[in-house]
Design a protein around this motif. Sequence first.
Motif, PDB file in Angstrom:
ATOM      1  N   ALA A  63       0.822  -1.206   0.000  1.00 14.45           N
ATOM      2  CA  ALA A  63       0.000   0.000   0.000  1.00 14.45           C
ATOM      3  C   ALA A  63       0.854   1.254   0.000  1.00 14.45           C
ATOM      4  O   ALA A  63       0.554   2.230  -0.692  1.00 14.45           O
ATOM      5  CB  ALA A  63      -0.935  -0.004   1.217  1.00 14.45           C
ATOM      6  N   ARG A  64       1.939   1.228   0.776  1.00 11.75           N
ATOM      7  CA  ARG A  64       2.846   2.378   0.794  1.00 11.75           C
ATOM      8  C   ARG A  64       3.481   2.599  -0.575  1.00 11.75           C
ATOM      9  O   ARG A  64       3.617   3.740  -1.039  1.00 11.75           O
ATOM     10  CB  ARG A  64       3.931   2.176   1.851  1.00 11.75           C
ATOM     11  N   ALA A  65       3.871   1.491  -1.225  1.00 14.75           N
ATOM     12  CA  ALA A  65       4.462   1.621  -2.555  1.00 14.75           C
ATOM     13  C   ALA A  65       3.449   2.176  -3.547  1.00 14.75           C
ATOM     14  O   ALA A  65       3.765   3.036  -4.375  1.00 14.75           O
ATOM     15  CB  ALA A  65       4.977   0.265  -3.027  1.00 14.75           C
ATOM     16  N   LEU A  66       2.206   1.678  -3.454  1.00 13.24           N
ATOM     17  CA  LEU A  66       1.160   2.183  -4.332  1.00 13.24           C
ATOM     18  C   LEU A  66       0.906   3.660  -4.068  1.00 13.24           C
ATOM     19  O   LEU A  66       0.830   4.476  -4.986  1.00 13.24           O
ATOM     20  CB  LEU A  66      -0.129   1.379  -4.123  1.00 13.24           C
ATOM     21  N   GLN A  67       0.811   4.004  -2.791  1.00 11.85           N
ATOM     22  CA  GLN A  67       0.522   5.387  -2.427  1.00 11.85           C
ATOM     23  C   GLN A  67       1.633   6.320  -2.892  1.00 11.85           C
ATOM     24  O   GLN A  67       1.373   7.374  -3.480  1.00 11.85           O
ATOM     25  CB  GLN A  67       0.340   5.493  -0.914  1.00 11.85           C
ATOM     26  N   SER A  68       2.888   5.926  -2.676  1.00  9.31           N
ATOM     27  CA  SER A  68       3.996   6.804  -3.073  1.00  9.31           C
ATOM     28  C   SER A  68       4.073   6.923  -4.588  1.00  9.31           C
ATOM     29  O   SER A  68       4.440   7.971  -5.123  1.00  9.31           O
ATOM     30  CB  SER A  68       5.312   6.286  -2.505  1.00  9.31           C
ATOM     31  N   GLY A  69       3.727   5.837  -5.301  1.00  5.47           N
ATOM     32  CA  GLY A  69       3.764   5.883  -6.756  1.00  5.47           C
ATOM     33  C   GLY A  69       2.657   6.724  -7.361  1.00  5.47           C
ATOM     34  O   GLY A  69       2.751   7.127  -8.522  1.00  5.47           O
ATOM     35  N   LEU A  70       1.605   6.988  -6.576  1.00  2.78           N
ATOM     36  CA  LEU A  70       0.475   7.740  -7.103  1.00  2.78           C
ATOM     37  C   LEU A  70       0.463   9.193  -6.648  1.00  2.78           C
ATOM     38  O   LEU A  70      -0.453   9.939  -6.984  1.00  2.78           O
ATOM     39  CB  LEU A  70      -0.842   7.066  -6.677  1.00  2.78           C
ATOM     40  N   LEU A  71       1.444   9.575  -5.857  1.00  2.00           N
ATOM     41  CA  LEU A  71       1.463  10.964  -5.400  1.00  2.00           C
ATOM     42  C   LEU A  71       1.714  11.908  -6.572  1.00  2.00           C
ATOM     43  O   LEU A  71       2.464  11.584  -7.500  1.00  2.00           O
ATOM     44  CB  LEU A  71       2.556  11.154  -4.345  1.00  2.00           C
ATOM     45  N   PRO A  72       1.095  13.083  -6.540  1.00  2.00           N
ATOM     46  CA  PRO A  72       1.378  14.078  -7.583  1.00  2.00           C
ATOM     47  C   PRO A  72       2.833  14.490  -7.569  1.00  2.00           C
ATOM     48  O   PRO A  72       3.596  14.149  -6.654  1.00  2.00           O
ATOM     49  CB  PRO A  72       0.460  15.246  -7.198  1.00  2.00           C
ATOM     50  N   LEU A  73       3.217  15.233  -8.588  1.00  2.00           N
ATOM     51  CA  LEU A  73       4.587  15.714  -8.666  1.00  2.00           C
ATOM     52  C   LEU A  73       4.928  16.563  -7.450  1.00  2.00           C
ATOM     53  O   LEU A  73       4.056  17.236  -6.886  1.00  2.00           O
ATOM     54  CB  LEU A  73       4.768  16.540  -9.945  1.00  2.00           C
ATOM     55  N   PRO A  74       6.173  16.547  -7.009  1.00  2.00           N
ATOM     56  CA  PRO A  74       6.551  17.323  -5.826  1.00  2.00           C
ATOM     57  C   PRO A  74       6.456  18.816  -6.087  1.00  2.00           C
ATOM     58  O   PRO A  74       6.501  19.269  -7.242  1.00  2.00           O
ATOM     59  CB  PRO A  74       8.005  16.894  -5.571  1.00  2.00           C
ATOM     60  N   PRO A  75       6.305  19.612  -5.002  1.00  2.00           N
ATOM     61  CA  PRO A  75       6.252  21.066  -5.161  1.00  2.00           C
ATOM     62  C   PRO A  75       7.463  21.581  -5.942  1.00  2.00           C
ATOM     63  O   PRO A  75       8.580  21.123  -5.733  1.00  2.00           O
ATOM     64  CB  PRO A  75       6.251  21.569  -3.717  1.00  2.00           C
ATOM     65  N   GLY A  76       7.209  22.513  -6.844  1.00  2.00           N
ATOM     66  CA  GLY A  76       8.282  23.098  -7.620  1.00  2.00           C
ATOM     67  C   GLY A  76       8.571  22.367  -8.917  1.00  2.00           C
ATOM     68  O   GLY A  76       9.372  22.828  -9.729  1.00  2.00           O
ATOM     69  N   ALA A  77       7.927  21.200  -9.129  1.00  2.00           N
ATOM     70  CA  ALA A  77       8.204  20.417 -10.335  1.00  2.00           C
ATOM     71  C   ALA A  77       7.468  20.955 -11.555  1.00  2.00           C
ATOM     72  O   ALA A  77       7.809  20.605 -12.676  1.00  2.00           O
ATOM     73  CB  ALA A  77       7.837  18.957 -10.100  1.00  2.00           C
ATOM     74  N   VAL A  78       6.435  21.768 -11.336  1.00  2.00           N
ATOM     75  CA  VAL A  78       5.653  22.313 -12.449  1.00  2.00           C
ATOM     76  C   VAL A  78       5.859  23.824 -12.500  1.00  2.00           C
ATOM     77  O   VAL A  78       5.463  24.543 -11.576  1.00  2.00           O
ATOM     78  CB  VAL A  78       4.158  21.990 -12.284  1.00  2.00           C
ATOM     79  N   PRO A  79       6.493  24.342 -13.528  1.00  2.00           N
ATOM     80  CA  PRO A  79       6.736  25.791 -13.607  1.00  2.00           C
ATOM     81  C   PRO A  79       5.428  26.579 -13.606  1.00  2.00           C
ATOM     82  O   PRO A  79       4.439  26.182 -14.228  1.00  2.00           O
ATOM     83  CB  PRO A  79       7.459  25.949 -14.955  1.00  2.00           C
ATOM     84  N   GLY A  80       5.439  27.690 -12.893  1.00  2.00           N
ATOM     85  CA  GLY A  80       4.295  28.594 -12.910  1.00  2.00           C
ATOM     86  C   GLY A  80       3.241  28.329 -11.874  1.00  2.00           C
ATOM     87  O   GLY A  80       2.316  29.137 -11.711  1.00  2.00           O
ATOM     88  N   VAL A  81       3.342  27.218 -11.134  1.00  2.00           N
ATOM     89  CA  VAL A  81       2.360  26.941 -10.081  1.00  2.00           C
ATOM     90  C   VAL A  81       3.076  26.345  -8.877  1.00  2.00           C
ATOM     91  O   VAL A  81       4.149  25.755  -8.991  1.00  2.00           O
ATOM     92  CB  VAL A  81       1.250  25.972 -10.549  1.00  2.00           C
ATOM     93  N   ARG A  82       2.450  26.510  -7.725  1.00  2.00           N
ATOM     94  CA  ARG A  82       2.892  25.835  -6.508  1.00  2.00           C
ATOM     95  C   ARG A  82       1.739  24.974  -6.012  1.00  2.00           C
ATOM     96  O   ARG A  82       0.577  25.360  -6.120  1.00  2.00           O
ATOM     97  CB  ARG A  82       3.312  26.852  -5.447  1.00  2.00           C
ATOM     98  N   VAL A  83       2.066  23.810  -5.438  1.00  2.00           N
ATOM     99  CA  VAL A  83       1.035  22.833  -5.086  1.00  2.00           C
ATOM    100  C   VAL A  83       1.290  22.282  -3.683  1.00  2.00           C
ATOM    101  O   VAL A  83       2.436  22.043  -3.292  1.00  2.00           O
ATOM    102  CB  VAL A  83       1.016  21.667  -6.092  1.00  2.00           C
ATOM    103  N   ALA A  84       0.212  22.098  -2.937  1.00  2.00           N
ATOM    104  CA  ALA A  84       0.262  21.363  -1.671  1.00  2.00           C
ATOM    105  C   ALA A  84      -0.933  20.419  -1.653  1.00  2.00           C
ATOM    106  O   ALA A  84      -2.014  20.766  -2.133  1.00  2.00           O
ATOM    107  CB  ALA A  84       0.213  22.317  -0.475  1.00  2.00           C
ATOM    108  N   HIS A  85      -0.754  19.221  -1.118  1.00  2.00           N
ATOM    109  CA  HIS A  85      -1.858  18.266  -1.111  1.00  2.00           C
ATOM    110  C   HIS A  85      -1.742  17.342   0.098  1.00  2.00           C
ATOM    111  O   HIS A  85      -0.659  17.141   0.660  1.00  2.00           O
ATOM    112  CB  HIS A  85      -1.872  17.438  -2.401  1.00  2.00           C
TER     113      HIS A  85
END
Length: 439
Positions: free
Chosen positions: A210-232
């Motif tokens: 479950a941990r492997a599945l959960q970590s594999g499904l997490l969105p991209l880390p903060p800062g990985a997408v130019p122009g936006v910041r994300v927290a989840h």
Amino acid sequence: MNAESEVAGLRLLTAAGARMAGVLDMERVARHLVAAALGEAAEAGEAAGGGFADTVGVYVVEQLIVGDELPRPPGVRAVEARRIAVGAAGTDLEPLFPSGETVVFAAGTAYAACVTGGTPQRFAELDRHFALEPRVPPPRQARERLADLSDFLLVPLRDGEAVLGLVAFARGSASGPFSDADAAVAADLAALTAGCLEGARRYQREHAAARALQSGLLPLPPGAVPGVRVAHRSVPAGRANLVGGDWCDIIPLPAGRVALVIGDAMGHGSAAAAAMVQLRAAARTLAMLGKDPAQILTWLDRITPGIGPVQFATCACAVLDTAARTAEICRAGHPPPVLLRPGGGCDVLDLPPGLPLGLDGAEYENTRVPMPDGSTLVLYTDGLIETRDRDLEAGIAALRGALAGAAAGLEDACAGVVEKLIVPPNHDDVTVMLVRTGT
């Protein structure tokens, strides 16, 4: 077995069972066995009982630890095992024989025979039969304890047809040798321990998966997408689940665009998680093919009936254009997004609700929303706002209140919303994602 021995054996089994009941960690199960067999008190202030053995060691076959496999069929072979607990009355053997150490019992030794043959073994001399030498010179007290040991009983940890490892019991001269009645108690104790170890092994395997599945499904880390910041944040329902039917995703697209998807597959646990994985993968593919939010939801609506026992799901999808500072947003039976304005203000976006995915033939409509720099789009699943004591309207009001008083930092704001609105154990999966435009 006389009445006194029978009572003592039952008392030991009861004490060990009480210690190990509900324990879902293999090392802790083994430590509880060692403590019970040594007669150690279970709690502070509790009197210690008479020990069944003077030293105890618990070994499990190594493939259960590293490969999550059951042991190979019996045969004449060396056995690779891991010591997961060890103890001795009146002294500390841990520095000499540390828990967690991998050992190899050579073919022909009593230790290997106990595992490969699944039969108890008895012997009287440590030096001749023990497969290892201490790695450091033992202190006097430990040396005296080891030298005094005069009767050894190895009992297989058998669970059905599989032998998971062994328990090594030993007694010194003052305790006297193990009787036939003692050997029977040791066998019952090992069988009880094997069942608890197998339960813990299965739990740890599922936990790791479950941990492997959960970590594999997490969105991209903060800062990985130019122009936006994300927290989840994601909080599965209940206390036992590690994954559920909620998901969120951030998908970088060409020309400064970013797709955001959040969804909730009906149900909880593994069935909902399996449906969620398929929907998430499909949504990501559709977004990368250049589909707009309404088109993504239309295709997901067609896909949902064919993905298994989950009958329907809700979803919200947005495509941010960081250059034009706008977002196209569409939802399929999902709670409405909330928009935090740069200068303050908190608006619930008025979007066509759409039908949940899986009802087939639904029509979805995009809505264009201005997203100036500093705007924060809040996407979430219904578990965040709806509870048994709070309906949709009251939940949205509570969310707006939490966002109005949220910290300026995105991560702190996201954590604060979850802390204010969720009272564990939550009865529904919860996912929330805050996306802020600008750098």
